[in-house]
Scaffold this active site. Sequence first.
Site, PDB file in Angstrom:
ATOM      1  N   LYS A   1       0.843  -1.203   0.000  1.00 20.58           N
ATOM      2  CA  LYS A   1       0.000   0.000   0.000  1.00 20.58           C
ATOM      3  C   LYS A   1       0.879   1.255   0.000  1.00 20.58           C
ATOM      4  O   LYS A   1       0.701   2.154  -0.806  1.00 20.58           O
ATOM      5  CB  LYS A   1      -0.909  -0.029   1.237  1.00 20.58           C
ATOM      6  CG  LYS A   1      -1.790   1.186   1.367  1.00 20.58           C
ATOM      7  CD  LYS A   1      -2.730   1.028   2.550  1.00 20.58           C
ATOM      8  CE  LYS A   1      -3.372   2.351   2.910  1.00 20.58           C
ATOM      9  NZ  LYS A   1      -4.238   2.257   4.076  1.00 20.58           N
TER      10      LYS A   1
ATOM     11  N   LYS B   1       8.288  -0.811  12.134  1.00 21.27           N
ATOM     12  CA  LYS B   1       8.961  -0.446  10.881  1.00 21.27           C
ATOM     13  C   LYS B   1      10.101   0.533  11.165  1.00 21.27           C
ATOM     14  O   LYS B   1      11.126   0.524  10.506  1.00 21.27           O
ATOM     15  CB  LYS B   1       7.957   0.184   9.901  1.00 21.27           C
ATOM     16  CG  LYS B   1       6.959  -0.831   9.342  1.00 21.27           C
ATOM     17  CD  LYS B   1       6.015  -0.228   8.319  1.00 21.27           C
ATOM     18  CE  LYS B   1       5.014  -1.262   7.821  1.00 21.27           C
ATOM     19  NZ  LYS B   1       4.087  -0.799   6.811  1.00 21.27           N
TER      20      LYS B   1
ATOM     21  N   GLU C   1      10.690  -4.838   4.060  1.00 25.25           N
ATOM     22  CA  GLU C   1      10.713  -6.261   3.696  1.00 25.25           C
ATOM     23  C   GLU C   1      10.323  -6.440   2.227  1.00 25.25           C
ATOM     24  O   GLU C   1      10.973  -7.159   1.473  1.00 25.25           O
ATOM     25  CB  GLU C   1       9.707  -7.051   4.556  1.00 25.25           C
ATOM     26  CG  GLU C   1      10.108  -7.249   5.996  1.00 25.25           C
ATOM     27  CD  GLU C   1       9.549  -6.159   6.901  1.00 25.25           C
ATOM     28  OE1 GLU C   1       9.324  -5.020   6.421  1.00 25.25           O
ATOM     29  OE2 GLU C   1       9.360  -6.453   8.096  1.00 25.25           O
TER      30      GLU C   1
ATOM     31  N   HIS D   1      -5.473 -33.356  18.776  1.00 20.12           N
ATOM     32  CA  HIS D   1      -4.329 -34.180  19.170  1.00 20.12           C
ATOM     33  C   HIS D   1      -3.167 -33.313  19.638  1.00 20.12           C
ATOM     34  O   HIS D   1      -2.041 -33.786  19.749  1.00 20.12           O
ATOM     35  CB  HIS D   1      -3.893 -35.055  17.996  1.00 20.12           C
ATOM     36  CG  HIS D   1      -4.996 -35.953  17.532  1.00 20.12           C
ATOM     37  ND1 HIS D   1      -5.135 -37.257  17.979  1.00 20.12           N
ATOM     38  CD2 HIS D   1      -6.054 -35.717  16.724  1.00 20.12           C
ATOM     39  CE1 HIS D   1      -6.218 -37.791  17.424  1.00 20.12           C
ATOM     40  NE2 HIS D   1      -6.791 -36.873  16.669  1.00 20.12           N
TER      41      HIS D   1
ATOM     42  N   GLY E   1      -4.751  -1.840   5.368  1.00 25.96           N
ATOM     43  CA  GLY E   1      -3.978  -2.992   4.889  1.00 25.96           C
ATOM     44  C   GLY E   1      -4.669  -4.327   5.155  1.00 25.96           C
ATOM     45  O   GLY E   1      -4.860  -5.145   4.258  1.00 25.96           O
ATOM     46  N   ARG E   2      -5.087  -4.537   6.411  1.00 20.91           N
ATOM     47  CA  ARG E   2      -5.671  -5.842   6.765  1.00 20.91           C
ATOM     48  C   ARG E   2      -7.101  -5.997   6.248  1.00 20.91           C
ATOM     49  O   ARG E   2      -7.712  -7.044   6.427  1.00 20.91           O
ATOM     50  CB  ARG E   2      -5.593  -6.064   8.276  1.00 20.91           C
ATOM     51  CG  ARG E   2      -6.245  -4.981   9.112  1.00 20.91           C
ATOM     52  CD  ARG E   2      -5.826  -5.096  10.569  1.00 20.91           C
ATOM     53  NE  ARG E   2      -6.247  -3.942  11.364  1.00 20.91           N
ATOM     54  CZ  ARG E   2      -5.599  -2.791  11.421  1.00 20.91           C
ATOM     55  NH1 ARG E   2      -4.506  -2.608  10.705  1.00 20.91           N
ATOM     56  NH2 ARG E   2      -6.033  -1.812  12.190  1.00 20.91           N
TER      57      ARG E   2
ATOM     58  N   GLU F   1      -4.479  -6.744  15.358  1.00 19.32           N
ATOM     59  CA  GLU F   1      -3.978  -5.449  14.910  1.00 19.32           C
ATOM     60  C   GLU F   1      -5.088  -4.396  15.028  1.00 19.32           C
ATOM     61  O   GLU F   1      -4.813  -3.220  15.230  1.00 19.32           O
ATOM     62  CB  GLU F   1      -3.500  -5.560  13.461  1.00 19.32           C
ATOM     63  CG  GLU F   1      -2.338  -4.639  13.136  1.00 19.32           C
ATOM     64  CD  GLU F   1      -1.701  -4.974  11.805  1.00 19.32           C
ATOM     65  OE1 GLU F   1      -0.722  -5.739  11.812  1.00 19.32           O
ATOM     66  OE2 GLU F   1      -2.170  -4.488  10.783  1.00 19.32           O
TER      67      GLU F   1
HETATM   68  C1  G6Q Z   1      -2.298  -3.709   8.081  1.00 17.80           C
HETATM   69  C2  G6Q Z   1      -1.030  -3.153   8.513  1.00 17.80           C
HETATM   70  C3  G6Q Z   1       0.198  -3.883   8.010  1.00 17.80           C
HETATM   71  C4  G6Q Z   1       0.530  -3.615   6.557  1.00 17.80           C
HETATM   72  C5  G6Q Z   1       1.928  -4.129   6.261  1.00 17.80           C
HETATM   73  C6  G6Q Z   1       2.337  -3.900   4.828  1.00 17.80           C
HETATM   74  O1  G6Q Z   1      -3.369  -3.251   8.354  1.00 17.80           O
HETATM   75  O2  G6Q Z   1      -0.976  -1.803   8.202  1.00 17.80           O
HETATM   76  O3  G6Q Z   1       0.100  -5.266   8.202  1.00 17.80           O
HETATM   77  O4  G6Q Z   1      -0.398  -4.203   5.712  1.00 17.80           O
HETATM   78  O5  G6Q Z   1       2.841  -3.510   7.122  1.00 17.80           O
HETATM   79  O6  G6Q Z   1       2.246  -2.568   4.490  1.00 17.80           O
HETATM   80  P1  G6Q Z   1       2.329  -2.121   2.989  1.00 17.80           P
HETATM   81  O7  G6Q Z   1       1.218  -2.712   2.235  1.00 17.80           O
HETATM   82  O8  G6Q Z   1       2.290  -0.619   3.004  1.00 17.80           O
HETATM   83  O9  G6Q Z   1       3.646  -2.635   2.467  1.00 17.80           O
END
Ligand code: G6Q
Length: 553
Positions: A210, A516, A216, A388, A271-272, A357
Amino acid sequence: MPKLTELASWKALEAHFEQIKDVHMRDLFAQEEKEAGQRFRKFSTQMDDILLDFSKNRINDETFKLLCDLAREVDIEGWRDQMFSGEPINISEFRPVLHTALRNRSNTPVYVDGENVMPKINRVLAQIRYFTERVRGGHLRGYTGRLIKDVINIGIGGSDLGPHVVCDSMKPYAQRGMNVHFVSNIDPTHLTEILKFVEPESTLFIVSSKTFTTQETLLNAQSARKWFVELTGNEKAVARHFVAVTANKQAAAEFGILEENMFEFWDWVGGRYSLWSAIGLPIALYLGMDHFEALLDGAHAMDMHFKSVPIEKNMPVILALLGIWYNNFFDAQSHAVMAYNQYLRRLPAYLQQLDMESNGKTINRQGERVDYLTGPIIWGETGSNCQHAFFQLLHQGTKPVPADFLIPAQTRNPLGDQHCVLLANFLAQTRALMKGKTEAEARSELEAQGVTEEKIEDVLPHKIFEGNKPTNSIVFKNLDPRTLGALLAMYEHKVFVQGVIWNINSFDQWGVEYGKQLAADIQNTLHARTDVSRYDDSTNSLIDYSMKLNFSD
Ligand code: G6Q
């Protein structure tokens, strides 16, 4: 708004809790069976073919009424309408929260700052359809003319977990010969192990971010690009094999992605909550656009249920209220999710992010520290594996663990009687957790096995099960895209309702942002290999130790 713990419904729940906290569900079932046999009818609800049976909970009519009063007193309906209509309810990021618009299949206008966002949502959906149909139909191929057969999504958190759980769960709908892989971890092993089994000429990389600033993702994307160029010797071909999904087109362009290879989404999609946006591109590539749209249809159907069904029959609201009941009155620290379905093995990981989150917060909307528990720890495993492993603790441990059990009535892979046995296990576990095993039952079992009286006295306490462990049973016909969409939306709205009740902002994630920021400084220290003594003693010593090991033979 008055404090949560000062609301009339909250106080009434507190008083009611004292009366019901020791009541056994076994007795509630027995009593209601005698009266009318109506417990299931009263405490169940349905959306399409998804049934929620919540009768195996530590509630009676009064509990349920008071929980529904609570939902009304915090104005769930008002908050819900604010979310759907694009009010800026994400107050710490000054944004609306509009994942529901992404799956607004009715196409009614949704406004952000006076602009109807539906045309741009539809434009991106059309772009995804055009692109994925060309790739899947073999019209858009790799630079040597080979068909694309491996799609690698590079993204983390919200740009990974949503599409990952959907692709994994929907494997039976995948196009033959098409594989999808997800690289998220900065650990180089993740990318390396996937690249071992793909060929650059037939691989498409999706860089999903996003913000397009996530370390990463950017490092993994750079490494993937390097691998691609090294193997093909063709820098120009990168344009054909790398696309981006982002809300930050400028950063994607700076990274070297061509404008025509970008799929856009917007800052009002968290994001989520983004799998319904262009972040779903790997889903559409793997399953086809029609199936992606069926997923959106299912989520939209759940949105309509959430918007229109009264609180007493509203699935996400009921799940949320029961969660509050255990979290805040029984002090349950966690909530488990057991999907009796192998395709859903990634569901707990997805729900962990969605829930923890969103509601792992201590500061309320007014900026004050809350004095009650908020979001629970979410965990789980597929059934019957979980039985189990950790079910011992559920049956006889000291910690209360309310749980959701999910199962499709049909299997995609009939093998003899196996699905029936799976269903039997599902039913047996929820029943046993509710009922337990009394001393008299345990004793008569031992007697029937011919155990001597003396031995019975020794082992008896170990063979008793208290029961009274609450579960929700969620049963549906088939795990198809529409049902999966509805189930994921159900959990999104559950989390939303709980956030409203706890008076927190479920839509920011400053803890993630902090993470981050944290590594950057230490990363510089590791690179420079100087000034390694400016942190705390533990961190200094760990740096010292790992650097020594890193540079030893
Ligand atoms: C979700 C969070 C987090 C995010 C990741 C990746 O709600 O904000 O999990 O999705 O840190 O972020 P980017 O999509 O910006 O790389």
